[in-house]
Design a protein around this motif. Structure first.
Motif, PDB file in Angstrom:
ATOM      1  N   ASP A   1      -3.618  24.681   0.990  1.00  0.00           N
ATOM      2  CA  ASP A   1      -2.210  24.331   1.385  1.00  0.00           C
ATOM      3  C   ASP A   1      -1.515  23.589   0.203  1.00  0.00           C
ATOM      4  OD1 ASP A   1      -0.824  21.407   3.463  1.00  0.00           O
ATOM      5  OD2 ASP A   1       0.319  23.186   2.368  1.00  0.00           O
ATOM      6  N   PRO A   2      -0.672  24.296  -0.616  1.00  0.00           N
ATOM      7  CA  PRO A   2       0.069  24.261  -1.720  1.00  0.00           C
ATOM      8  C   PRO A   2       0.967  22.954  -1.566  1.00  0.00           C
ATOM      9  CG  PRO A   2       0.654  26.229  -1.156  1.00  0.00           C
ATOM     10  CD  PRO A   2      -0.454  25.949  -0.102  1.00  0.00           C
ATOM     11  N   GLY A   3       1.598  22.866  -0.346  1.00  0.00           N
ATOM     12  CA  GLY A   3       2.660  21.975  -0.251  1.00  0.00           C
ATOM     13  C   GLY A   3       2.442  20.362  -0.441  1.00  0.00           C
ATOM     14  N   PRO A   4       3.299  19.613  -0.348  1.00  0.00           N
ATOM     15  CA  PRO A   4       3.006  18.215  -0.543  1.00  0.00           C
ATOM     16  C   PRO A   4       2.069  17.520   0.427  1.00  0.00           C
ATOM     17  CG  PRO A   4       5.354  18.685  -0.318  1.00  0.00           C
ATOM     18  CD  PRO A   4       4.557  19.882   0.047  1.00  0.00           C
ATOM     19  N   CYS A   5       1.497  16.600   0.084  1.00  0.00           N
ATOM     20  CA  CYS A   5       0.270  16.157   0.712  1.00  0.00           C
ATOM     21  C   CYS A   5       0.738  14.748   1.283  1.00  0.00           C
ATOM     22  CB  CYS A   5      -0.887  15.679  -0.264  1.00  0.00           C
ATOM     23  SG  CYS A   5      -0.502  15.267  -2.004  1.00  0.00           S
ATOM     24  N   PRO A   6       0.628  14.254   2.539  1.00  0.00           N
ATOM     25  CA  PRO A   6       0.854  13.215   3.233  1.00  0.00           C
ATOM     26  C   PRO A   6       0.230  11.853   2.720  1.00  0.00           C
ATOM     27  CG  PRO A   6      -0.456  14.353   4.807  1.00  0.00           C
ATOM     28  CD  PRO A   6      -0.326  15.089   3.415  1.00  0.00           C
ATOM     29  N   PRO A   7       0.908  10.688   2.864  1.00  0.00           N
ATOM     30  CA  PRO A   7       0.289   9.288   2.484  1.00  0.00           C
ATOM     31  C   PRO A   7      -0.997   9.183   3.335  1.00  0.00           C
ATOM     32  CG  PRO A   7       2.831   9.099   2.822  1.00  0.00           C
ATOM     33  CD  PRO A   7       2.446  10.563   3.107  1.00  0.00           C
ATOM     34  N   LEU A   8      -1.758   8.582   2.705  1.00  0.00           N
ATOM     35  CA  LEU A   8      -3.157   8.456   3.338  1.00  0.00           C
ATOM     36  C   LEU A   8      -3.025   7.145   4.518  1.00  0.00           C
ATOM     37  CD1 LEU A   8      -6.102   8.805   3.608  1.00  0.00           C
ATOM     38  CD2 LEU A   8      -6.580   6.941   1.836  1.00  0.00           C
ATOM     39  N   THR A   9      -2.114   6.367   4.052  1.00  0.00           N
ATOM     40  CA  THR A   9      -1.595   5.464   5.089  1.00  0.00           C
ATOM     41  C   THR A   9      -0.394   4.840   4.544  1.00  0.00           C
ATOM     42  OG1 THR A   9      -1.858   3.070   5.976  1.00  0.00           O
ATOM     43  CG2 THR A   9      -2.476   3.408   3.816  1.00  0.00           C
ATOM     44  N   ARG A  10       0.548   4.461   5.654  1.00  0.00           N
ATOM     45  CA  ARG A  10       2.048   3.952   5.235  1.00  0.00           C
ATOM     46  C   ARG A  10       1.877   2.897   4.268  1.00  0.00           C
ATOM     47  NH1 ARG A  10       6.515   2.550  10.025  1.00  0.00           N
ATOM     48  NH2 ARG A  10       8.287   2.253   8.529  1.00  0.00           N
ATOM     49  N   PHE A  11       2.960   2.977   3.346  1.00  0.00           N
ATOM     50  CA  PHE A  11       3.175   1.973   2.277  1.00  0.00           C
ATOM     51  C   PHE A  11       4.028   0.925   3.002  1.00  0.00           C
ATOM     52  CE2 PHE A  11       5.852   0.163  -0.864  1.00  0.00           C
ATOM     53  CZ  PHE A  11       4.868  -0.413  -1.621  1.00  0.00           C
ATOM     54  N   ARG A  12       3.607  -0.202   3.004  1.00  0.00           N
ATOM     55  CA  ARG A  12       4.299  -1.538   3.667  1.00  0.00           C
ATOM     56  C   ARG A  12       3.874  -2.761   2.858  1.00  0.00           C
ATOM     57  NH1 ARG A  12       2.971  -0.922  10.353  1.00  0.00           N
ATOM     58  NH2 ARG A  12       4.463   0.814  10.610  1.00  0.00           N
ATOM     59  N   PRO A  13       5.007  -3.229   2.119  1.00  0.00           N
ATOM     60  CA  PRO A  13       4.858  -4.508   1.234  1.00  0.00           C
ATOM     61  C   PRO A  13       4.129  -5.614   2.401  1.00  0.00           C
ATOM     62  CG  PRO A  13       6.884  -3.675   0.969  1.00  0.00           C
ATOM     63  CD  PRO A  13       6.543  -2.844   2.145  1.00  0.00           C
ATOM     64  N   ARG A  14       4.294  -5.525   3.492  1.00  0.00           N
ATOM     65  CA  ARG A  14       3.710  -6.621   4.102  1.00  0.00           C
ATOM     66  C   ARG A  14       2.104  -6.584   4.472  1.00  0.00           C
ATOM     67  NH1 ARG A  14       5.837  -5.266  10.031  1.00  0.00           N
ATOM     68  NH2 ARG A  14       4.450  -3.381  10.563  1.00  0.00           N
ATOM     69  N   ASN A  15       1.561  -5.485   4.210  1.00  0.00           N
ATOM     70  CA  ASN A  15       0.341  -5.094   3.833  1.00  0.00           C
ATOM     71  C   ASN A  15      -0.543  -5.488   2.836  1.00  0.00           C
ATOM     72  OD1 ASN A  15       0.331  -4.251   6.735  1.00  0.00           O
ATOM     73  ND2 ASN A  15       0.647  -2.094   6.219  1.00  0.00           N
ATOM     74  N   PHE A  16       0.295  -6.149   1.812  1.00  0.00           N
ATOM     75  CA  PHE A  16      -0.282  -6.671   0.649  1.00  0.00           C
ATOM     76  C   PHE A  16      -0.230  -7.959   0.320  1.00  0.00           C
ATOM     77  CE2 PHE A  16       1.100  -2.123  -0.087  1.00  0.00           C
ATOM     78  CZ  PHE A  16       0.336  -1.597  -1.018  1.00  0.00           C
ATOM     79  N   GLY A  17      -1.344  -8.636   0.841  1.00  0.00           N
ATOM     80  CA  GLY A  17      -1.576 -10.059   0.817  1.00  0.00           C
ATOM     81  C   GLY A  17      -1.922 -10.686  -0.542  1.00  0.00           C
ATOM     82  N   ASP A  18      -2.731 -10.111  -1.299  1.00  0.00           N
ATOM     83  CA  ASP A  18      -3.017 -10.547  -2.724  1.00  0.00           C
ATOM     84  C   ASP A  18      -3.064  -9.374  -3.603  1.00  0.00           C
ATOM     85  OD1 ASP A  18      -3.446 -12.159  -4.647  1.00  0.00           O
ATOM     86  OD2 ASP A  18      -5.793 -12.391  -3.983  1.00  0.00           O
ATOM     87  N   PRO A  19      -1.886  -8.681  -3.853  1.00  0.00           N
ATOM     88  CA  PRO A  19      -1.933  -7.325  -4.311  1.00  0.00           C
ATOM     89  C   PRO A  19      -2.256  -7.449  -5.949  1.00  0.00           C
ATOM     90  CG  PRO A  19       0.371  -8.188  -4.033  1.00  0.00           C
ATOM     91  CD  PRO A  19      -0.498  -9.067  -3.372  1.00  0.00           C
TER      92      PRO A  19
END
Length: 329
Positions: free
Chosen positions: A54-72
């Motif tokens: 599949d040479p097309g774009p690859c999807p994110p492994l998980t959704r990027f959400r700033p609220r999920n970064f407690g101690d980034p």
């Protein structure tokens, strides 16, 4: 300090570092957030079907959400631990014969953080040498989410020519000009996962994907040492070739990086150490100067707020005091 006070002013060459570093110590980034094959080593000989089918774009492994970064800014993923003040050195070795090559990359986790796309990232300073001459100096922005995934949210790679800055045309920042953050090292790597987004920046033609090849490979060897229990991640692009395989050892981090199907070179870990206060000051100062130039040369970077010091440990506090003294003089 109001948010407007942190906006870059590109017409003031040396004002930005003084404004930021003299008065922006933060307690923690989170508090300020608003809302290889074993027989061949790390380089593969055949691309996995998942990477080529599949040479097309690859999807994110998980959704990027700033609220999920407690101690980034605390990068403590066991496969890529990079606490502030850590320096790693990668030395190139010829795949044919194992001779050392004059290509060295040094990566330093600074005492600085930067808010990108709503997340406080750790500022990494990377510089690259070939034949004893500096060819690139870069700011790399990484953060870790609550599930242990290490994300990259941007990069300012400044080319060097005759020891002078020569521009940074491949700069990208997540949230600017359609760029998206992606995962460098998964927190819970799984071979059964499909390829996932590593980074995307349409404005500079960047599209990188990641794929877990092995989660516990044995006998992955560098010169004079072999490792077991190695995580092997392939990074590839549907737009460019060849891919690169990176090998990570728990508690150590990156130990090897090599282009698959290539007779060129492999980068092996040759050093990992904790810097002294004076060395941390020097690295932080280099990062500050890089950012200062970035605001003047990159319209993409100009969309960001300035970096800050992170009050992570006693050495970081000592570096901040020394930096303030340097700026006053």
């Amino acid at each position: 300090m109001h948010a407007d006070d942190l906006r870059p002013r590109r017409t003031r060459r040396r004002a930005l570092p003084a404004v930021v570093l003299a008065a922006t110590l933060i307690a923690t980034p989170a508090a300020a957030q608003a809302t290889p094959d074993p027989s061949t080593g790390p380089a593969a000989t055949v691309l996995p079907p998942a990477a080529t089918a599949d040479p097309g774009p690859c999807p994110p492994l998980t959704r990027f959400r700033p609220r999920n970064f407690g101690d980034p800014a605390d990068l403590d993923n066991p496969h890529q631990p990079l606490p502030a003040g850590t320096e790693i050195t990668l030395q190139a070795v010829a795949n044919d014969g194992g001779a050392l090559l004059p290509h060295v990359i040094v990566l330093t986790a600074t005492d600085l953080v930067k808010n990108i796309d709503g997340v406080w990232t750790r500022v990494l300073w990377q510089h690259e040498w070939r034949d004893g001459v500096a060819v690139e100096s870069a700011l790399v922005f990484q953060a870790q989410d609550d599930h242990g995934n290490i994300w990259q949210l941007g990069e300012y790679p400044e080319l060097v020519d005759n020891e002078l800055p020569a521009g940074a045309p491949e700069t990208w920042i997540a949230g600017v000009a359609g760029a998206r953050a992606g995962i460098v090292v998964p927190g819970d790597p799984d071979r059964d996962e499909p390829p996932y987004l590593r980074a995307e920046a349409p404005a500079v033609g960047l599209l990188q994907c990641g794929l877990v090849i092995r989660t516990s490979a044995d006998e992955v060897c560098a010169p004079a040492i072999c490792y077991d229990d190695v995580l092997v991640v392939e990074e590839f692009s549907p737009l460019l070739a060849p891919p690169v395989r990176r090998s990570y050892v728990p508690g150590i981090g990156l130990v090897a990086a090599a282009q698959a199907n290539s007779d060129g070179e492999t980068l092996f870990l040759s050093g990992r150490r904790s810097l002294t206060v004076a060395e941390r000051l020097a690295a932080d100062w280099e990062a500050v100067q890089l950012e200062d130039r970035a605001y003047e040369t990159s319209e993409v970077y100009a969309e960001t707020t300035p970096l800050r010091f992170d009050a992570g440990d006693d050495d970081a506090a000592a570096v901040r005091r020394l930096m303030a003294d340097r700026l006053r003089h």
